[in-house]
Design a protein around this motif. Structure first.
Motif, PDB file in Angstrom:
ATOM      1  N   GLU A 345       0.843  -1.189   0.000  1.00  0.00           N
ATOM      2  CA  GLU A 345       0.000   0.000   0.000  1.00  0.00           C
ATOM      3  C   GLU A 345       0.884   1.246   0.000  1.00  0.00           C
ATOM      4  O   GLU A 345       1.837   1.322   0.786  1.00  0.00           O
ATOM      5  CB  GLU A 345      -0.884  -0.007   1.260  1.00  0.00           C
ATOM      6  CG  GLU A 345      -1.583   1.295   1.591  1.00  0.00           C
ATOM      7  CD  GLU A 345      -2.587   1.712   0.529  1.00  0.00           C
ATOM      8  OE1 GLU A 345      -3.446   0.886   0.184  1.00  0.00           O
ATOM      9  OE2 GLU A 345      -2.494   2.854   0.018  1.00  0.00           O
ATOM     10  N   ALA A 346       0.520   2.200  -0.878  1.00  0.00           N
ATOM     11  CA  ALA A 346       1.310   3.431  -0.947  1.00  0.00           C
ATOM     12  C   ALA A 346       1.169   4.281   0.315  1.00  0.00           C
ATOM     13  O   ALA A 346       2.149   4.855   0.794  1.00  0.00           O
ATOM     14  CB  ALA A 346       0.873   4.241  -2.169  1.00  0.00           C
ATOM     15  N   VAL A 347      -0.053   4.383   0.828  1.00  0.00           N
ATOM     16  CA  VAL A 347      -0.321   5.329   1.920  1.00  0.00           C
ATOM     17  C   VAL A 347      -0.013   4.622   3.246  1.00  0.00           C
ATOM     18  O   VAL A 347      -0.872   4.001   3.851  1.00  0.00           O
ATOM     19  CB  VAL A 347      -1.784   5.811   1.865  1.00  0.00           C
ATOM     20  CG1 VAL A 347      -2.036   6.874   2.933  1.00  0.00           C
ATOM     21  CG2 VAL A 347      -2.100   6.367   0.480  1.00  0.00           C
ATOM     22  N   ASP A 348       1.240   4.680   3.659  1.00  0.00           N
ATOM     23  CA  ASP A 348       1.726   3.818   4.746  1.00  0.00           C
ATOM     24  C   ASP A 348       2.308   4.579   5.927  1.00  0.00           C
ATOM     25  O   ASP A 348       2.861   3.964   6.833  1.00  0.00           O
ATOM     26  CB  ASP A 348       2.814   2.885   4.196  1.00  0.00           C
ATOM     27  CG  ASP A 348       4.098   3.629   3.847  1.00  0.00           C
ATOM     28  OD1 ASP A 348       4.020   4.835   3.505  1.00  0.00           O
ATOM     29  OD2 ASP A 348       5.178   3.013   3.898  1.00  0.00           O
ATOM     30  N   ARG A 349       2.213   5.902   5.939  1.00  0.00           N
ATOM     31  CA  ARG A 349       2.968   6.647   6.949  1.00  0.00           C
ATOM     32  C   ARG A 349       2.614   6.184   8.360  1.00  0.00           C
ATOM     33  O   ARG A 349       1.447   6.097   8.714  1.00  0.00           O
ATOM     34  CB  ARG A 349       2.716   8.153   6.819  1.00  0.00           C
ATOM     35  CG  ARG A 349       3.782   8.970   7.577  1.00  0.00           C
ATOM     36  CD  ARG A 349       3.545  10.455   7.469  1.00  0.00           C
ATOM     37  NE  ARG A 349       2.356  10.831   8.220  1.00  0.00           N
ATOM     38  CZ  ARG A 349       1.801  12.040   8.178  1.00  0.00           C
ATOM     39  NH1 ARG A 349       2.314  12.976   7.390  1.00  0.00           N
ATOM     40  NH2 ARG A 349       0.723  12.312   8.888  1.00  0.00           N
ATOM     41  N   GLY A 350       3.624   5.902   9.135  1.00  0.00           N
ATOM     42  CA  GLY A 350       3.451   5.511  10.533  1.00  0.00           C
ATOM     43  C   GLY A 350       3.418   4.016  10.758  1.00  0.00           C
ATOM     44  O   GLY A 350       3.640   3.565  11.882  1.00  0.00           O
ATOM     45  N   ALA A 351       3.138   3.213   9.734  1.00  0.00           N
ATOM     46  CA  ALA A 351       3.011   1.769   9.962  1.00  0.00           C
ATOM     47  C   ALA A 351       4.345   1.192  10.440  1.00  0.00           C
ATOM     48  O   ALA A 351       5.401   1.504   9.883  1.00  0.00           O
ATOM     49  CB  ALA A 351       2.558   1.071   8.688  1.00  0.00           C
ATOM     50  N   ASP A 352       4.295   0.335  11.474  1.00  0.00           N
ATOM     51  CA  ASP A 352       5.527  -0.263  12.008  1.00  0.00           C
ATOM     52  C   ASP A 352       6.188  -1.179  10.969  1.00  0.00           C
ATOM     53  O   ASP A 352       7.409  -1.293  10.924  1.00  0.00           O
ATOM     54  CB  ASP A 352       5.212  -1.095  13.258  1.00  0.00           C
ATOM     55  CG  ASP A 352       4.920  -0.222  14.473  1.00  0.00           C
ATOM     56  OD1 ASP A 352       5.337   0.946  14.483  1.00  0.00           O
ATOM     57  OD2 ASP A 352       4.262  -0.720  15.411  1.00  0.00           O
ATOM     58  N   TYR A 353       5.366  -1.868  10.190  1.00  0.00           N
ATOM     59  CA  TYR A 353       5.870  -2.692   9.078  1.00  0.00           C
ATOM     60  C   TYR A 353       5.245  -2.141   7.821  1.00  0.00           C
ATOM     61  O   TYR A 353       4.047  -1.845   7.801  1.00  0.00           O
ATOM     62  CB  TYR A 353       5.431  -4.157   9.244  1.00  0.00           C
ATOM     63  CG  TYR A 353       5.683  -5.009   8.009  1.00  0.00           C
ATOM     64  CD1 TYR A 353       6.821  -5.805   7.899  1.00  0.00           C
ATOM     65  CD2 TYR A 353       4.783  -4.989   6.939  1.00  0.00           C
ATOM     66  CE1 TYR A 353       7.054  -6.558   6.751  1.00  0.00           C
ATOM     67  CE2 TYR A 353       5.007  -5.743   5.790  1.00  0.00           C
ATOM     68  CZ  TYR A 353       6.149  -6.527   5.702  1.00  0.00           C
ATOM     69  OH  TYR A 353       6.374  -7.264   4.564  1.00  0.00           O
ATOM     70  N   SER A 354       6.013  -2.003   6.750  1.00  0.00           N
ATOM     71  CA  SER A 354       5.440  -1.493   5.515  1.00  0.00           C
ATOM     72  C   SER A 354       6.275  -1.935   4.318  1.00  0.00           C
ATOM     73  O   SER A 354       7.498  -1.812   4.337  1.00  0.00           O
ATOM     74  CB  SER A 354       5.369   0.034   5.583  1.00  0.00           C
ATOM     75  OG  SER A 354       5.403   0.581   4.287  1.00  0.00           O
ATOM     76  N   THR A 355       5.596  -2.432   3.290  1.00  0.00           N
ATOM     77  CA  THR A 355       6.283  -2.803   2.046  1.00  0.00           C
ATOM     78  C   THR A 355       6.993  -1.588   1.451  1.00  0.00           C
ATOM     79  O   THR A 355       8.135  -1.695   0.985  1.00  0.00           O
ATOM     80  CB  THR A 355       5.260  -3.338   1.017  1.00  0.00           C
ATOM     81  OG1 THR A 355       4.342  -4.204   1.675  1.00  0.00           O
ATOM     82  CG2 THR A 355       5.950  -4.067  -0.111  1.00  0.00           C
ATOM     83  N   MET A 356       6.305  -0.447   1.460  1.00  0.00           N
ATOM     84  CA  MET A 356       6.909   0.749   0.847  1.00  0.00           C
ATOM     85  C   MET A 356       8.134   1.221   1.638  1.00  0.00           C
ATOM     86  O   MET A 356       9.067   1.775   1.069  1.00  0.00           O
ATOM     87  CB  MET A 356       5.875   1.879   0.748  1.00  0.00           C
ATOM     88  CG  MET A 356       4.754   1.583  -0.218  1.00  0.00           C
ATOM     89  SD  MET A 356       5.311   1.312  -1.931  1.00  0.00           S
ATOM     90  CE  MET A 356       4.039   0.177  -2.478  1.00  0.00           C
ATOM     91  N   ALA A 357       8.128   0.990   2.959  1.00  0.00           N
ATOM     92  CA  ALA A 357       9.305   1.364   3.757  1.00  0.00           C
ATOM     93  C   ALA A 357      10.508   0.536   3.321  1.00  0.00           C
ATOM     94  O   ALA A 357      11.640   1.036   3.265  1.00  0.00           O
ATOM     95  CB  ALA A 357       9.030   1.169   5.244  1.00  0.00           C
ATOM     96  N   MET A 358      10.256  -0.737   2.996  1.00  0.00           N
ATOM     97  CA  MET A 358      11.371  -1.575   2.541  1.00  0.00           C
ATOM     98  C   MET A 358      11.914  -1.037   1.221  1.00  0.00           C
ATOM     99  O   MET A 358      13.119  -1.052   0.974  1.00  0.00           O
ATOM    100  CB  MET A 358      10.904  -3.027   2.394  1.00  0.00           C
ATOM    101  CG  MET A 358      10.567  -3.637   3.751  1.00  0.00           C
ATOM    102  SD  MET A 358      10.306  -5.411   3.685  1.00  0.00           S
ATOM    103  CE  MET A 358       8.714  -5.518   2.937  1.00  0.00           C
ATOM    104  N   ILE A 359      10.998  -0.533   0.379  1.00  0.00           N
ATOM    105  CA  ILE A 359      11.441   0.048  -0.892  1.00  0.00           C
ATOM    106  C   ILE A 359      12.231   1.335  -0.636  1.00  0.00           C
ATOM    107  O   ILE A 359      13.291   1.560  -1.223  1.00  0.00           O
ATOM    108  CB  ILE A 359      10.226   0.277  -1.814  1.00  0.00           C
ATOM    109  CG1 ILE A 359       9.693  -1.085  -2.270  1.00  0.00           C
ATOM    110  CG2 ILE A 359      10.588   1.166  -2.988  1.00  0.00           C
ATOM    111  CD1 ILE A 359       8.355  -1.041  -2.971  1.00  0.00           C
ATOM    112  N   ARG A 360      11.745   2.164   0.291  1.00  0.00           N
ATOM    113  CA  ARG A 360      12.489   3.391   0.625  1.00  0.00           C
ATOM    114  C   ARG A 360      13.872   3.033   1.172  1.00  0.00           C
ATOM    115  O   ARG A 360      14.880   3.614   0.786  1.00  0.00           O
ATOM    116  CB  ARG A 360      11.730   4.224   1.664  1.00  0.00           C
ATOM    117  CG  ARG A 360      10.514   4.948   1.125  1.00  0.00           C
ATOM    118  CD  ARG A 360       9.950   5.957   2.132  1.00  0.00           C
ATOM    119  NE  ARG A 360       9.343   5.325   3.291  1.00  0.00           N
ATOM    120  CZ  ARG A 360       8.079   4.890   3.354  1.00  0.00           C
ATOM    121  NH1 ARG A 360       7.273   5.033   2.318  1.00  0.00           N
ATOM    122  NH2 ARG A 360       7.610   4.339   4.446  1.00  0.00           N
TER     123      ARG A 360
END
Ligand SMILES: [Zn+2]
Length: 519
Positions: A345-360
Motif C-alpha cells: 500500500e502506498a499510503v503507509d505513513r506511521g506503519a511499524d511494518y510497511s512494504t513501501m518502507a522496505m522500498i524506501r
C-alpha cells in the motif's frame, strides 16, 4: 508571474465551461463541476458546488437542495442506492446521460475536491461513462467519475465483534473505513481527529459492531483495488467467491457499498480510506495533479512514486496507522510487537511494518518499479485462474505483486500474539482485470477469483493456527468501474484551446487556469 484576479478567474472559467458543455462534446463530457462564492450566503461568500452539462446548470447545497439556474438539473439524482438491486445495473449498462445517472453526496464531494489551497483545479471535467480515450491513458474499463457506479466500492465487516447479518440494504462512505478500522483496533472515539483536533470527515460504522471489545484487538483491513461492488456480491452469492461468501456469512455486507471520494481514482481514495479525510483535507487530489505553490506536477499513483506518498499529505493528516500506534502504546503493549502493518500500500505513513518502507530503505531510486526481478514469477502463481491474462502486462505484474503480498501476510501472522493490532493488505489484480475488460468481463471476473483464492489461502492459514475467530476483518475497494464504448472517442482539448485562455489539463479532467505569459 502575476496571478489572476477573482473576476478574471470567474470570467475565464465561464468561457471554458461554456465551451465544454457544447452539444458537440455531449458524448464525452458528462458534467463540468467547480465551486464559486455563494451569492445568497448570508456570510457573503462561502463556497458552493456547481455543476453544468448541456442540459442545464445547478447550484448544489450541502443540505441537499438543488437550485437549478438554467434548463434542467444536470444532477437528477444523488441516490447512493441507485441501480440496485444489481440486476438493474446489468440491465442498463449505458450509455447513460447525467439525467439517467446518480451522483451521491454531490455537493460534499465536489466541495472537498476544491478545498485545497494550492492543488485544487479551477474546474473539473467528468468523462461520460462511455468515453474511450486510450490515447490519453483511458482503458476499456474506467473510473474517476462522481457517478454512483464508478464511486461504489464494496464494504464487508466480518469476524470478531461483528454480528452476522448477511447482506443489508445500506451504504457507507470510504472516509468511514479509517475511523472504523481505528475503532476496531481500540482507538478511543475522542482520538478520531486530525492533528489540529478537528473531527474526521468519516465516522466509525459502529451500527454494525457489537459485543465487548477485546483487550488485545486484531484487525485486518483488506483492499481489492477497483473490485466492483455488485459483481463481488453477485459472484459470492453464486458460489464463485467462497472466501467472500465466508466473510459475509460471519458478518455483514452493505449492498450499496461505500461511496468513494471524488475523483473516484486510486490514490485519492486510498488516502481517504486510510486518513478518514476527503481530498480537500488530505491533499492527494488525484492520481495526477498540479500544485500552484510549488509549480510541480505531482503523479502519486505510479510505481515510481508510491513509496513517496507521505510527501504529499497535508500537515493536519493523521493516518490510521498513526492513530492505532498511539492507542496501542497507551495501552502499554509490549514494545517489541508490531502495532500496525501495511502490505503493498502506498499510503503507509506511521506503519511499524510497511512494504513501501522496505522500498524506501532499499534506496532504489525508481521505487517499486525497480523491483521487478525480485518478485515471484507470475506464470507459476497458484492463484491464477487463466494464464492467458498474463498477456496483459498490468495483470501479469499485479499477479506477482499480489503473490508477494500474500507471502508478507503469512509472515506477519505467525501467531495471534505476534500479529499486528492493525494489518492493512492491498491487492491490485482486481484493478488490472477491470481496466482490461470492464465489469462482468471474463478477465475482470477472473481477477476477482484470483483475489478470492489468495484470501482463502490466508484464511486457511489462520484456520491452521486456530485463530480465525479472534480476528475482525473489513474488506473494501477504492472505487468501482464502468465499461466504456470503443466507438465513443475524442477529446475536449481543441474546444478549450479555441478559447485562447492559458490553462493546463491534468488527468485529463483537472483544468487549472494559468496567468497570462509575461510580455
Ligand atoms: Zn484503484
Amino acid at each position: 508571474m502575476s496571478t489572476l484576479s477573482a473576476a478574471q478567474v470567474s470570467a475565464r472559467r465561464e468561457s471554458l465551461v461554456t465551451a465544454l458543455i457544447s452539444p458537440d462534446l455531449a458524448s464525452i463530457v458528462d458534467l463540468v463541476v467547480w465551486v464559486e462564492a455563494d451569492a445568497d450566503d448570508v456570510t457573503g461568500g462561502a463556497p458552493v458546488a456547481m455543476a453544468a452539462s448541456q442540459v442545464g446548470r445547478v447550484r448544489l447545497h450541502t443540505d441537499g437542495r438543488h437550485q437549478v439556474l438554467e434548463g434542467l438539473d444536470p444532477i437528477a439524482s444523488e441516490d447512493p442506492m441507485a441501480f440496485l438491486p444489481y440486476d438493474r445495473e446489468c440491465d442498463s449498462p449505458g450509455p447513460r446521460t447525467s439525467r439517467d445517472n446518480a451522483y451521491p453526496y454531490a455537493a460534499l464531494r465536489i466541495l472537498s475536491l476544491f478545498a485545497d489551497p494550492s492543488r485544487s483545479p479551477d474546474l473539473a471535467v467528468m468523462h461520460t461513462p462511455a468515453h474511450f480515450f486510450p490515447e490519453q491513458g483511458g482503458h476499456v474499463g474506467e473510473h474517476g467519475s462522481l457517478d454512483v457506479i464508478q464511486s461504489r466500492a464494496p464494504l464487508l465487516l466480518s469476524g470478531r465483534g461483528v454480528p452476522a447479518r448477511g447482506i443489508v440494504d445500506a451504504h457507507a462512505r470510504l472516509v468511514d473505513v479509517g475511523p472504523t478500522l481505528a475503532t476496531l483496533a481500540g482507538v478511543p472515539e475522542t482520538d478520531l481527529r486530525d492533528t489540529g483536533g478537528d473531527l474526521l470527515d468519516g465516522r466509525a460504522l459502529t451500527a454494525y459492531l457489537g459485543g465487548e471489545p477485546p483487550a488485545a484487538p486484531k484487525v485486518i483491513g483488506i483492499l481489492w483495488d477497483g473490485a466492483h461492488c455488485g459483481e463481488l456480491l453477485h459472484l459470492a452469492a453464486s458460489g464463485e467467491l467462497p472466501g467472500i461468501a465466508r466473510l459475509i456469512d460471519a458478518g455483514v455486507a452493505l449492498r450499496g457499498g461505500a461511496v468513494a471520494d471524488f475523483p473516484s481514482v486510486t490514490l485519492t481514495n486510498h488516502t481517504s480510506i486510510l486518513t478518514g479525510l476527503g481530498p480537500g483535507r488530505h491533499g492527494v487530489l488525484g492520481n495526477v495533479f498540479y500544485d500552484r505553490a510549488t509549480g510541480e506536477r505531482v503523479v502519486p499513483n505510479n510505481s515510481e512514486t508510491w513509496h513517496r506518498s507521505a510527501e504529499w499529505l497535508r500537515p493536519a493528516v493523521r493516518t490510521v496507522f498513526e492513530m492505532v500506534n498511539s492507542a496501542v502504546t497507551a495501552r502499554g503493549s509490549r514494545a517489541d510487537l508490531l502495532r500496525s502493518a501495511c502490505v503493498n500500500e502506498a499510503v503507509d505513513r506511521g506503519a511499524d511494518y510497511s512494504t513501501m518502507a522496505m522500498i524506501r530503505d532499499s534506496g532504489i531510486a525508481s521505487g517499486a518499479a525497480g523491483l521487478g526481478d525480485q518478485l515471484p514469477a507470475a506464470d507459476i502463481s497458484a492463484h491464477l485462474h487463466n494464464s492467458a491474462h498474463l498477456g496483459d502486462a498490468y495483470y501479469s505484474w499485479a499477479t506477482q505483486v499480489d503473490d508477494l503480498g500474500l507471502a508478507q501476510m503469512r509472515q506477519l501472522w505467525g501467531s495471534l500474539e505476534s500479529a499486528p493490532t492493525l494489518t492493512w493488505w492491498a491487492n491490485v489484480v482486481s484493478d488490472a482485470g477491470h481496466h482490461a475488460g470492464g465489469p462482468r468481463s471474463d478477465i475482470a471476473r477472473d481477477s476477482l477469483r484470483d483475489c478470492d483464492s489468495r484470501l482463502r489461502s490466508f484464511l486457511e492459514h489462520l484456520d491452521t493456527l486456530g485463530i480465525t475467530d479472534q480476528v475482525t476483518f473489513l474488506l473494501t475497494a477504492d472505487h468501482g468501474f464502468e465499461k466504456s464504448d470503443p466507438t465513443v472517442t475524442g477529446t475536449w482539448r481543441p474546444a478549450l484551446e479555441a478559447q485562447a485562455i492559458p490553462f493546463r489539463d491534468e488527468g485529463p479532467g483537472f483544468i487549472y487556469l494559468l496567468p497570462d505569459p509575461q510580455t
